[in-house]
Design a protein around this motif. Sequence first.
Motif, PDB file in Angstrom:
ATOM      1  N   GLN B 116       0.851  -1.193   0.000  1.00  0.00           N
ATOM      2  CA  GLN B 116       0.000   0.000   0.000  1.00  0.00           C
ATOM      3  C   GLN B 116       0.887   1.243   0.000  1.00  0.00           C
ATOM      4  OE1 GLN B 116      -2.034   0.953   3.672  1.00  0.00           O
ATOM      5  NE2 GLN B 116      -3.859   1.635   2.564  1.00  0.00           N
ATOM      6  N   ILE B 117       0.680   2.130  -0.979  1.00  0.00           N
ATOM      7  CA  ILE B 117       1.498   3.343  -1.126  1.00  0.00           C
ATOM      8  C   ILE B 117       0.627   4.539  -0.772  1.00  0.00           C
ATOM      9  CG2 ILE B 117       3.006   4.628  -2.706  1.00  0.00           C
ATOM     10  CD1 ILE B 117       3.882   1.857  -3.017  1.00  0.00           C
ATOM     11  N   LEU B 118       1.002   5.278   0.260  1.00  0.00           N
ATOM     12  CA  LEU B 118       0.239   6.453   0.676  1.00  0.00           C
ATOM     13  C   LEU B 118       1.122   7.694   0.494  1.00  0.00           C
ATOM     14  CD1 LEU B 118      -1.152   5.002   4.038  1.00  0.00           C
ATOM     15  CD2 LEU B 118      -2.321   5.059   1.823  1.00  0.00           C
ATOM     16  N   LYS B 119       0.766   8.528  -0.471  1.00  0.00           N
ATOM     17  CA  LYS B 119       1.496   9.792  -0.676  1.00  0.00           C
ATOM     18  C   LYS B 119       0.897  10.796   0.306  1.00  0.00           C
ATOM     19  CE  LYS B 119       2.616  12.995  -4.450  1.00  0.00           C
ATOM     20  NZ  LYS B 119       2.428  13.250  -5.910  1.00  0.00           N
ATOM     21  N   THR B 120       1.649  11.112   1.342  1.00  0.00           N
ATOM     22  CA  THR B 120       1.087  11.750   2.529  1.00  0.00           C
ATOM     23  C   THR B 120       1.645  13.162   2.716  1.00  0.00           C
ATOM     24  OG1 THR B 120       1.077   9.536   3.512  1.00  0.00           O
ATOM     25  CG2 THR B 120       0.744  11.400   5.008  1.00  0.00           C
ATOM     26  N   ARG B 121       0.745  14.119   2.956  1.00  0.00           N
ATOM     27  CA  ARG B 121       1.190  15.512   3.089  1.00  0.00           C
ATOM     28  C   ARG B 121       1.877  15.748   4.435  1.00  0.00           C
ATOM     29  NH1 ARG B 121      -0.152  19.533  -0.119  1.00  0.00           N
ATOM     30  NH2 ARG B 121      -2.131  18.705  -0.855  1.00  0.00           N
ATOM     31  N   VAL B 122       3.059  16.327   4.413  1.00  0.00           N
ATOM     32  CA  VAL B 122       3.834  16.625   5.632  1.00  0.00           C
ATOM     33  C   VAL B 122       4.381  18.050   5.526  1.00  0.00           C
ATOM     34  CG1 VAL B 122       4.491  14.196   5.981  1.00  0.00           C
ATOM     35  CG2 VAL B 122       5.987  15.699   4.644  1.00  0.00           C
ATOM     36  N   PRO B 123       4.801  18.638   6.645  1.00  0.00           N
ATOM     37  CA  PRO B 123       5.357  20.002   6.590  1.00  0.00           C
ATOM     38  C   PRO B 123       6.679  20.033   5.814  1.00  0.00           C
ATOM     39  CG  PRO B 123       4.798  19.368   8.851  1.00  0.00           C
ATOM     40  CD  PRO B 123       4.726  18.130   8.024  1.00  0.00           C
ATOM     41  N   LEU B 124       7.044  21.227   5.341  1.00  0.00           N
ATOM     42  CA  LEU B 124       8.355  21.389   4.702  1.00  0.00           C
ATOM     43  C   LEU B 124       9.467  21.285   5.736  1.00  0.00           C
ATOM     44  CD1 LEU B 124       7.813  24.271   2.110  1.00  0.00           C
ATOM     45  CD2 LEU B 124       8.632  21.964   1.606  1.00  0.00           C
ATOM     46  N   GLY B 125       9.252  21.851   6.913  1.00  0.00           N
ATOM     47  CA  GLY B 125      10.270  21.811   7.964  1.00  0.00           C
ATOM     48  C   GLY B 125      10.399  23.159   8.650  1.00  0.00           C
ATOM     49  N   VAL B 126      11.348  23.958   8.167  1.00  0.00           N
ATOM     50  CA  VAL B 126      11.573  25.287   8.755  1.00  0.00           C
ATOM     51  C   VAL B 126      11.512  26.347   7.656  1.00  0.00           C
ATOM     52  CG1 VAL B 126      13.228  26.787   9.950  1.00  0.00           C
ATOM     53  CG2 VAL B 126      12.976  24.393  10.648  1.00  0.00           C
ATOM     54  N   VAL B 127      10.724  27.391   7.913  1.00  0.00           N
ATOM     55  CA  VAL B 127      10.582  28.526   7.000  1.00  0.00           C
ATOM     56  C   VAL B 127      11.387  29.698   7.552  1.00  0.00           C
ATOM     57  CG1 VAL B 127       8.948  30.174   5.989  1.00  0.00           C
ATOM     58  CG2 VAL B 127       8.249  27.786   6.377  1.00  0.00           C
ATOM     59  N   PHE B 128      12.142  30.349   6.693  1.00  0.00           N
ATOM     60  CA  PHE B 128      12.815  31.599   7.059  1.00  0.00           C
ATOM     61  C   PHE B 128      12.079  32.719   6.323  1.00  0.00           C
ATOM     62  CE2 PHE B 128      16.884  34.284   6.358  1.00  0.00           C
ATOM     63  CZ  PHE B 128      16.606  35.062   7.483  1.00  0.00           C
ATOM     64  N   PHE B 129      11.360  33.538   7.083  1.00  0.00           N
ATOM     65  CA  PHE B 129      10.490  34.555   6.482  1.00  0.00           C
ATOM     66  C   PHE B 129      11.105  35.933   6.716  1.00  0.00           C
ATOM     67  CE2 PHE B 129       6.456  37.164   6.697  1.00  0.00           C
ATOM     68  CZ  PHE B 129       6.164  37.073   5.346  1.00  0.00           C
ATOM     69  N   ILE B 130      11.417  36.627   5.635  1.00  0.00           N
ATOM     70  CA  ILE B 130      12.086  37.924   5.701  1.00  0.00           C
ATOM     71  C   ILE B 130      11.123  38.960   5.137  1.00  0.00           C
ATOM     72  CG2 ILE B 130      14.161  39.223   5.062  1.00  0.00           C
ATOM     73  CD1 ILE B 130      14.311  35.674   4.087  1.00  0.00           C
ATOM     74  N   TYR B 131      10.764  39.959   5.939  1.00  0.00           N
ATOM     75  CA  TYR B 131       9.727  40.896   5.502  1.00  0.00           C
ATOM     76  C   TYR B 131      10.035  42.285   6.026  1.00  0.00           C
ATOM     77  CZ  TYR B 131       8.053  39.754  10.222  1.00  0.00           C
ATOM     78  OH  TYR B 131       7.973  39.546  11.574  1.00  0.00           O
ATOM     79  N   GLU B 132       9.405  43.255   5.411  1.00  0.00           N
ATOM     80  CA  GLU B 132       9.697  44.649   5.741  1.00  0.00           C
ATOM     81  C   GLU B 132       8.443  45.307   6.282  1.00  0.00           C
ATOM     82  OE1 GLU B 132      10.759  46.054   1.844  1.00  0.00           O
ATOM     83  OE2 GLU B 132      12.893  45.739   2.184  1.00  0.00           O
ATOM     84  N   SER B 133       7.476  44.532   6.671  1.00  0.00           N
ATOM     85  CA  SER B 133       6.127  45.054   6.665  1.00  0.00           C
ATOM     86  C   SER B 133       5.570  45.354   8.044  1.00  0.00           C
ATOM     87  CB  SER B 133       5.248  44.054   5.935  1.00  0.00           C
ATOM     88  OG  SER B 133       4.303  44.704   5.145  1.00  0.00           O
ATOM     89  N   ARG B 134       4.288  45.525   8.081  1.00  0.00           N
ATOM     90  CA  ARG B 134       3.546  45.939   9.271  1.00  0.00           C
ATOM     91  C   ARG B 134       3.527  44.853  10.348  1.00  0.00           C
ATOM     92  NH1 ARG B 134      -1.282  46.313   5.474  1.00  0.00           N
ATOM     93  NH2 ARG B 134       0.102  44.817   4.512  1.00  0.00           N
ATOM     94  N   PRO B 135       3.297  45.228  11.608  1.00  0.00           N
ATOM     95  CA  PRO B 135       3.340  44.250  12.705  1.00  0.00           C
ATOM     96  C   PRO B 135       2.366  43.091  12.521  1.00  0.00           C
ATOM     97  CG  PRO B 135       3.192  46.506  13.563  1.00  0.00           C
ATOM     98  CD  PRO B 135       3.049  46.598  12.080  1.00  0.00           C
ATOM     99  N   ILE B 153      11.426  31.038  11.365  1.00  0.00           N
ATOM    100  CA  ILE B 153      12.338  32.084  11.820  1.00  0.00           C
ATOM    101  C   ILE B 153      11.867  33.373  11.167  1.00  0.00           C
ATOM    102  CG2 ILE B 153      14.725  32.907  11.810  1.00  0.00           C
ATOM    103  CD1 ILE B 153      15.565  29.910  11.569  1.00  0.00           C
ATOM    104  N   LEU B 154      11.399  34.309  11.972  1.00  0.00           N
ATOM    105  CA  LEU B 154      10.848  35.565  11.458  1.00  0.00           C
ATOM    106  C   LEU B 154      11.926  36.636  11.499  1.00  0.00           C
ATOM    107  CD1 LEU B 154       7.476  35.582  13.441  1.00  0.00           C
ATOM    108  CD2 LEU B 154       7.739  35.092  11.004  1.00  0.00           C
ATOM    109  N   ARG B 155      12.120  37.304  10.372  1.00  0.00           N
ATOM    110  CA  ARG B 155      13.088  38.374  10.306  1.00  0.00           C
ATOM    111  C   ARG B 155      12.345  39.600   9.765  1.00  0.00           C
ATOM    112  NH1 ARG B 155      16.611  42.559  10.195  1.00  0.00           N
ATOM    113  NH2 ARG B 155      18.741  41.786  10.294  1.00  0.00           N
ATOM    114  N   GLY B 156      11.734  40.344  10.695  1.00  0.00           N
ATOM    115  CA  GLY B 156      10.955  41.512  10.295  1.00  0.00           C
ATOM    116  C   GLY B 156      11.812  42.757  10.218  1.00  0.00           C
TER     117      GLY B 156
END
Lengths: 424, 424
Positions: B116-135, B153-156
């Motif tokens: 039985q083969i189950l193609k299963t959705r999982v998280p990517l892992g770690v996101v590094f988000f770089i933004y210049e924007s509002r709070p 990892i948020l880099r505002g």
Amino acid sequence: MSAVLATPDLAAYCLETAQRVKHAAADLAVCTGAQKNGWLRASAVALRKATKEIIAANELDLAAAPGFGLTEAAIDRLRLNPKRVEEIAVGLEEVAALPDPIGEVIESTIRPNGLQILKTRVPLGVVFFIYESRPNVTADAAAICLKSGNGVILRGGKEAAHSSRAIVDVLKSCANDFGLPADALHLVETADRTAVGHFLGLPQYIDVAIPRGGESLIRRVTAEAKMPVIKHFDGNCHVYIDQFADVEIAERVVVNSKCHRLGVCNAAESLLVHSAVAAKMLPRIANALMAQGIEIRGDEATQRLTKAKPATEEDYGKEYLGPIISCKVVDSLDEAIEHINRYGSKHTDAIITGNLAAARSFTARVDSSAVMVNASTRFNDGFQFGLGAEIGISTDKFHARGPCGLKELTTYKYVCYGDGQVRE
Amino acid sequence: MSAVLATPDLAAYCLETAQRVKHAAADLAVCTGAQKNGWLRASAVALRKATKEIIAANELDLAAAPGFGLTEAAIDRLRLNPKRVEEIAVGLEEVAALPDPIGEVIESTIRPNGLQILKTRVPLGVVFFIYESRPNVTADAAAICLKSGNGVILRGGKEAAHSSRAIVDVLKSCANDFGLPADALHLVETADRTAVGHFLGLPQYIDVAIPRGGESLIRRVTAEAKMPVIKHFDGNCHVYIDQFADVEIAERVVVNSKCHRLGVCNAAESLLVHSAVAAKMLPRIANALMAQGIEIRGDEATQRLTKAKPATEEDYGKEYLGPIISCKVVDSLDEAIEHINRYGSKHTDAIITGNLAAARSFTARVDSSAVMVNASTRFNDGFQFGLGAEIGISTDKFHARGPCGLKELTTYKYVCYGDGQVRE
């Protein structure tokens, strides 16, 4: 084209080639499945008719092979005969028989304002395929790329240059009859390795690079590519025998995972055994492996129970691609999972267990492209998974993971139908 | 942590941070939807309770804003008041209400051998988000990443440092109550821009980088990142008025696409009109645009029919993000498609037509993330498409294309259940 080009000419050739394939790919993207399948089936017929010419071209490669330092085994893989040409033709027909991935509406919705959103499968664009392998790979890769609506630039090993040329010539000659752009298929002819670097620097025309071969080739392509790469570096695959394992299944799966084919990426390279069952199972499994000529390198517990040689830290990170397996006795499922996530390649890892909680925890926590429960690691393969074709296996998480068939060479676009909707 | 760290300390801080978030992400990946939703809802409650403290932190940012050279408009976007804090809290609750993407079996099959083969959705892992924007972006991004099972990892921008800190503190304080690893959420505190470079060099711990902001930020991140990037550089979006367009719809969609919000990536920047209807439609549409204060820069045909200024070649490639639109009269649908694929950003392009063949050809051949038929370009947006959330828009073809919500922050693994299967 001559085998040696001056650098400026080579750069211009690569740029012009990439532009031409990209342009043709835009036309190919809107061709129908009937056109693409017609082309594949006609190519199969034409290949059979050209068997003599293809074998003659192959003989040129075989004659040059000793000069390239090819081993006997490599020369055998390079050799074409009528049976192997027939297999190549059948391969094209099998790809023709697969469902067309293009145009599928993957998801759809009609928004409250009446706007219809169709998430629609489309080709990636242009594939740059770099491989070191046998002539049949040339035909397989061309078929998979073109069936999925992508243009393809093939960069095969120089050892198979004449054979690949003969095969590609046949395929290209059949394109026009079905209204397909023959330029969408291009075989790079120069033996100059800097051509690869030029192509890898053209992300505006090439949408993905797929290297297949030794790890050094793949590392070079990954380091240089300015476009995404579908790849795996290596396959340090594990089989973990849980404390609730069936010993018959454990022996069968371990022996198959390790011994079915030694030099492949989904072969097992490391064995982990729960300490609660090590005394009972490990001697038997070690004997079965040694009977197949496999050398075992283990930790102290393994050495006490078997004739294993000592394993170093380095052994646990190693992809042997040969008749050696590393072995470690672990005290818990968690230790096994931690070991695999630390030393493994995120390729394929298996657990042997009859316990549901252990199976669920292992499959959830082992961070690999495929996780097997009571089955051989050798099943991580496009054909074995039923994809019908395979251009490679990805150990990355982005875009495609695991075996890559037709769908993995596609992306999607949003096609939205309205009747004048605007945002309020 | 102080705002200035010596370089070796900074590199060590980034490495240690990435490792810690990656470790926490592995635990988060196996948390249930109830845990994640409980955390989001509790965070919304806690944010409301902390309104005073958050506004006090925001006042520190507002006091520093003139020193950073912020415009009045930027200061207004930075400003928090009780209503805006309430909106942030509601945003968290909305993400909590979305279906959990993790664990979905995307495709499955039982092979002839029983595997039985189950193609299963999982998280990517770690996101590094770089933004210049509002709070509020701080809270939105944290919610989307954690709901999809990813560490982040948020880099505002430094302009919102105190506000973001206050918001993240509240969110982190609620994690433990639901058994979630608080370390999966990390706000980078140093103002040192070289920290971004350090994080971008850690592909073994960070699975994807998502930059959001000005084009120069995005180009820098894309050039430096050793991991995949989800991004768009710009949005030179087109509306093409076909010869079979309805003039009412054409006017409405053009005005909305251009004028609804000038400074956004899915605003129209260029108008193409079929020559057969230019005399009839272009003057009316130009008047409607000019009535909204839009300057038109056109080719000679446009200039003859309207008060347009002359357009240069450069104008057709330009994303104005302001009250200007380029305009060109074309002689065919094919010319329009070619123009868009040449000058556009592969972001969003629209056709206005009542003709089915024109709509089909345009949607098939325009190579953009979203193609609209009789609808505003402004609809290319995660909320408008019904994704329920959006962390960015991708103009790439790899992995995610168009608006990126929860699913676009996931990948899959193959989970295979057998009972002793081996390869023959």
